[in-house]
Design an enzyme around this catalytic site. Sequence first.
Site, PDB file in Angstrom:
ATOM      1  CD  GLU A 205     107.642  59.887  80.254  1.00 14.82           C
ATOM      2  OE1 GLU A 205     106.813  60.427  81.006  1.00 14.82           O
ATOM      3  OE2 GLU A 205     108.862  60.164  80.289  1.00 14.82           O
TER       4      GLU A 205
ATOM      5  CE1 TYR B 225     116.831  71.164  82.709  1.00 24.26           C
ATOM      6  CE2 TYR B 225     115.452  71.371  80.749  1.00 24.26           C
ATOM      7  CZ  TYR B 225     116.477  71.847  81.549  1.00 24.26           C
ATOM      8  OH  TYR B 225     117.123  73.009  81.208  1.00 24.26           O
TER       9      TYR B 225
ATOM     10  N   GLY C 100     114.945  65.562  80.773  1.00 23.42           N
ATOM     11  CA  GLY C 100     116.274  65.687  80.190  1.00 23.42           C
ATOM     12  C   GLY C 100     117.284  65.528  81.312  1.00 23.42           C
TER      13      GLY C 100
END
Length: 511
Positions: free
Chosen positions: A172, A84, A56
């Site tokens: 990811e 984050y 984030g």
Amino acid sequence: MEQKEMVVVVDFGGQYNQLIARRVRENNVYCEVYPYNKALEKIKGLQPKGIIFTGGPASVYEENAPKMEAEVFELGIPVLGMCYGMQFMAHTLGGHVTSAETREFGKTPTRVDVSSPLFKGLSEEEVVWMSHVDYVAKVPEGFKIVAHTKDCPVAAMQNEERRLYAMQYHAEVLHTEHGKEMLHNFLYEVCGCTGQWTMANYAKTAIKEIRNTVGDGKVLLALSGGVDSSVAAALISKAVGDQLTCIFVDHGLMRKNEGDEVEAAFKGSGMHFIRVDAEERFLTKLAGLEDPEAKRKAIGEEFIRVFEDEGRKIGSVDYLAQGTIYPDVIESGTGEAEVIKSHHNVGGLPAVVDFKGLIEPLRNLFKDEVRQLGAELGLADYLVWRQPFPGPGLAIRVMGEVTKDKLDVLRDADYIFRDEIAKAGLDRSINQYFAVLTSTRTVGVMGDFRTYDYTLALRGVTTTDFMTADWARIPYDVLDTISRRIVNEVNHINRIVYDITSKPPATIEWE
Ligand code: XMP
């Protein structure tokens, strides 16, 4: 839907939240995404096998930094914090997060501890993708550092006993070379997942569930011929056969052969398939209209009228079905509503039809899963891999006033474009491509004759979300073949241009 094993992705507002969820599912584990401020309740109810915190943009020290209840660490469910998410974990459990002077960004060589379950089967030197300013300077008590880089003392940390894990980098994204394996390790080595999420399993469960819900009731679906509504139609018809009625409004603004293809795919499949030939109605409404929004409005309204007319014949059904998919359902982790897309597929509910409930059998699926499911159900490739097509169809690809003649010219040209793109093997790498009939006429020469005809524009884009897009680098020789074929085979086009603007500042469609 009853799930045997699942993971909850807690969204802290990162731009990769959906990508994380897709990666989990690519590892054959079902997951759902919830915003950080609603996640705890969901986790308690769902009892997932694992929890993943996304990244984030915030810093844990900001006043309004997204935080969830520390209780999440006491549930005995494994947690993986990313970026984050890692800083939030460290900060909450008594570690120390601090701000670096410069941002660590891009592919970064990283030393990893291969005895950590996260790095099982990997090598001691891995390349990961970093994008952060804050970092964990001191891990919480009970945690061990299991990866570091030149500039980042804690690239990954773990508390094996409490089953809490975290990575500073983004596993990811594909730039993290073994990111998929790292996520796989978390899911299988730490959470003990076994990989039950496949579209074959999904189809079986969904069919059973639709049967249970619908009983001997009647279902109505507005079929647009797009991927989502086609897959929904195939799935529901497998479940309840002729209890399903599909209304396919052919507005005469489809691409070449498209209406017939949709009809061929569904007619005879057991459902009631109604094709409404409404070309004339739509063309009449479009006559004289030049403004793009006026055209959209006229088409949208006429759609509703056509549905109403058909709906009146049907009277009442028990369920209305819709092809809603997961990205439309996920709430953003920032607590604000998702960015509203400026366009929605036409296919609104016919107001005159009475119904008791809505069924949305694709509600939990990402687009790539919808395509896999379509293939699993035996839908033809051309339906499964169909590129997005705007509800108003070719009406917004004929600049200015729409006439049948112009539509036919565009249809022929667009068909050649698509044909050559497929022949060049580019049809799956270019996410959307089409021809536009401009209202500009230019002088040309054909044989010994002067011509004064239309300019056709070709557009091809690569994109993941259609909110931003890059123009596709179609090889020159492919463009050359397309251009020659179109001017030779289609009357009234004597000049062809290729659109080399990205979105933004341009949009994908020309109108
Ligand atoms: P733009 O042109 O806004 O397009 O960059 C983004 C995506 O939306 C599609 N699009 C539409 N879809 N009704 C739709 O159902 C519309 O009026 C509409 N306008 C654009 C466009 O094809 C692209 O995929």
